[in-house]
Design a protein around this motif. Structure first.
Motif, mmCIF file in Angstrom:
data_model
loop_
_atom_site.group_PDB
_atom_site.id
_atom_site.type_symbol
_atom_site.label_atom_id
_atom_site.label_comp_id
_atom_site.label_asym_id
_atom_site.label_seq_id
_atom_site.Cartn_x
_atom_site.Cartn_y
_atom_site.Cartn_z
ATOM 1 N N VAL A 1 0.787 -0.875 -0.155
ATOM 2 C CA VAL A 1 0.041 -0.042 -0.042
ATOM 3 C C VAL A 1 0.936 1.405 -0.386
ATOM 4 C CG1 VAL A 1 -1.330 1.361 1.401
ATOM 5 C CG2 VAL A 1 -2.245 -1.535 1.068
ATOM 6 N N ASP A 2 2.527 0.868 0.826
ATOM 7 C CA ASP A 2 3.191 2.283 0.904
ATOM 8 C C ASP A 2 3.041 2.696 -0.592
ATOM 9 O OD1 ASP A 2 3.118 1.979 3.761
ATOM 10 O OD2 ASP A 2 4.766 1.034 3.602
ATOM 11 N N THR A 3 3.240 2.133 -2.060
ATOM 12 C CA THR A 3 3.093 2.629 -3.013
ATOM 13 C C THR A 3 2.665 3.589 -3.602
ATOM 14 O OG1 THR A 3 4.418 0.287 -3.765
ATOM 15 C CG2 THR A 3 3.797 1.450 -5.746
ATOM 16 N N TYR A 4 1.950 3.615 -3.316
ATOM 17 C CA TYR A 4 0.428 4.961 -3.167
ATOM 18 C C TYR A 4 0.520 5.786 -2.575
ATOM 19 C CZ TYR A 4 -0.919 0.811 -6.732
ATOM 20 O OH TYR A 4 -0.583 -0.245 -7.333
ATOM 21 N N CYS A 5 1.492 5.847 -1.319
ATOM 22 C CA CYS A 5 1.180 7.126 -0.692
ATOM 23 C C CYS A 5 1.513 8.567 -0.943
ATOM 24 C CB CYS A 5 1.277 6.362 0.494
ATOM 25 S SG CYS A 5 0.597 4.974 1.746
ATOM 26 N N TRP A 6 1.251 8.776 -2.228
ATOM 27 C CA TRP A 6 2.046 10.127 -2.657
ATOM 28 C C TRP A 6 1.662 11.105 -1.756
ATOM 29 C CZ3 TRP A 6 -0.899 9.334 -7.484
ATOM 30 C CH2 TRP A 6 -0.709 7.740 -7.607
ATOM 31 N N GLN A 7 2.824 12.060 -1.606
ATOM 32 C CA GLN A 7 2.953 13.068 -0.830
ATOM 33 C C GLN A 7 2.517 14.606 -1.848
ATOM 34 O OE1 GLN A 7 6.807 13.325 0.114
ATOM 35 N NE2 GLN A 7 7.088 11.783 1.379
ATOM 36 N N VAL A 8 1.521 15.048 -0.628
ATOM 37 C CA VAL A 8 0.839 16.026 -0.850
ATOM 38 C C VAL A 8 1.659 16.916 -0.741
ATOM 39 C CG1 VAL A 8 -1.189 17.416 -2.072
ATOM 40 C CG2 VAL A 8 -0.951 14.822 -1.948
ATOM 41 N N PHE A 9 1.531 18.529 -1.330
ATOM 42 C CA PHE A 9 1.592 19.827 0.033
ATOM 43 C C PHE A 9 0.194 20.988 -1.088
ATOM 44 C CE2 PHE A 9 3.323 24.003 -0.185
ATOM 45 C CZ PHE A 9 3.902 24.146 1.497
ATOM 46 N N MET A 10 0.196 21.687 -0.271
ATOM 47 C CA MET A 10 -1.138 22.353 -0.180
ATOM 48 C C MET A 10 -1.091 23.712 0.183
ATOM 49 S SD MET A 10 -4.595 20.537 -2.229
ATOM 50 C CE MET A 10 -4.905 19.695 -0.052
ATOM 51 N N GLN A 11 -0.981 25.229 -0.197
ATOM 52 C CA GLN A 11 -1.048 26.254 0.385
ATOM 53 C C GLN A 11 -1.327 27.608 -0.725
ATOM 54 O OE1 GLN A 11 3.407 27.640 1.341
ATOM 55 N NE2 GLN A 11 2.450 29.195 1.822
ATOM 56 N N GLY A 12 -1.944 28.390 0.148
ATOM 57 C CA GLY A 12 -2.652 29.739 0.105
ATOM 58 C C GLY A 12 -2.443 30.233 0.420
ATOM 59 N N GLY A 13 -3.058 31.811 0.118
ATOM 60 C CA GLY A 13 -3.147 33.044 0.890
ATOM 61 C C GLY A 13 -3.383 33.945 -0.127
ATOM 62 N N VAL A 14 -3.553 35.255 0.460
ATOM 63 C CA VAL A 14 -4.444 36.865 0.270
ATOM 64 C C VAL A 14 -4.285 37.795 0.489
ATOM 65 C CG1 VAL A 14 -6.564 36.642 1.033
ATOM 66 C CG2 VAL A 14 -6.431 37.923 -0.729
ATOM 67 N N ASP A 15 -3.543 39.052 -0.383
ATOM 68 C CA ASP A 15 -2.866 39.756 0.375
ATOM 69 C C ASP A 15 -4.141 40.669 0.965
ATOM 70 O OD1 ASP A 15 -3.029 40.764 -2.024
ATOM 71 O OD2 ASP A 15 -0.834 40.475 -1.841
ATOM 72 N N ASP A 16 -3.848 42.283 1.425
ATOM 73 C CA ASP A 16 -4.803 43.294 1.688
ATOM 74 C C ASP A 16 -5.151 44.315 0.125
ATOM 75 O OD1 ASP A 16 -2.593 44.388 0.871
ATOM 76 O OD2 ASP A 16 -2.444 46.083 2.713
ATOM 77 N N GLY A 17 -4.939 43.565 -1.102
ATOM 78 C CA GLY A 17 -4.284 43.808 -2.453
ATOM 79 C C GLY A 17 -5.242 43.324 -3.293
#
Length: 250
Positions: free
Chosen positions: A5-21
């Motif tokens: 099962v470890d073969t399909y344990c992909w690593q995922v990283f997600m990030q989102g941001g918004v500024d005052d502009g």
């Protein structure tokens, strides 16, 4: 046939941001096994011409690395910025490589540039020095050192020695890791001071606050964001109680 099962344990990283502009930034990383990583970065800007998307792929070999990326690629006319780099270990501490840039503003006009790079890593891996040189007269040098388990410092120097322009910018930065947060600060010779605070409420969820002050232009901006990561670790391995809260300091 059986597969782990470890073969399909992909690593995922997600990030989102918004500024005052009203500018929105997005990041997505996908790991494919232990050697391949695909990255996607995007920025949606309120200013015309400032929105962008970047596609990138990394491969890490035993003694070499390969990276390819495309910025604002045009699938129909082939326009955009395309970058490819290769780094090869020469000795245990020294690595040499090159990086090529292909810029296509339209299907007819294109520009190709290549720069050469060197990287030296100390035997104990507590400091790293790099240098990049472009034949057009651009030199970039960086230095990073780990002072302790919680404190890192770095310096960057950009020098332009072209016939029609001569300029230089130096930057100093530091990072301090706390138990559930990370603080980064940066100062450069152009008068900009910036800082970023990353507060983790759980190992897979963090809240970000950033700010920048430009003393020469008398301008400032601030931004907030959230970061979500996937993990295959158990709550105990991530330092959480059964209710999902961080464990108290020992």
């Amino acid at each position: 046939m059986t597969r782990s099962v470890d073969t399909y344990c992909w690593q995922v990283f997600m990030q989102g941001g918004v500024d005052d502009g009203g500018n929105v930034t997005l990041r997505y990383n996908q790991g494919w096994g232990g050697n391949h990583v695909t990255k996607v970065q995007s920025q949606i800007s309120t200013q015309p011409g400032h929105s962008m998307v970047q596609l990138e792929h990394d491969y890490q070999g035993a003694d070499h690395s390969v990276n390819v990326k495309a910025v604002n690629p045009g699938p129909l006319d082939g326009t955009g910025i395309f970058v490819g780099s290769y780094l090869q270990s020469v000795t245990k501490n020294l690595a040499l490589g090159f990086e090529s840039f292909l810029q296509r503003q339209d299907p007819v006009q294109s520009e190709l540039n290549t720069q050469y790079m060197a990287k030296y890593t100390s035997t104990d891996k507590n400091w790293i020095a790099t240098a990049q040189l472009q034949p057009s007269g651009i030199l970039s040098a960086t230095y990073w050192q780990k002072l302790s388990e919680k404190v890192d410092v770095a310096a960057d120097l950009q020098v332009l020695a072209m016939p029609d322009r001569r300029d230089a910018v130096a930057t100093l930065g530091a990072k301090y890791d706390l138990r559930f947060s990370t603080f980064r600060a940066q100062l450069d010779s152009s008068g900009k001071v910036s800082a970023l605070l990353e507060q983790r409420f759980a190992p897979t969820f963090a809240f970000l606050v950033s700010g920048e002050i430009d003393h020469f232009k008398n301008a400032a901006k601030v931004g907030v964001g959230v970061m979500i990561e996937s993990s295959t670790l158990t709550p105990e391995e991530m330092g959480l109680t059964p209710e999902g809260m961080p464990l108290p300091p020992q």
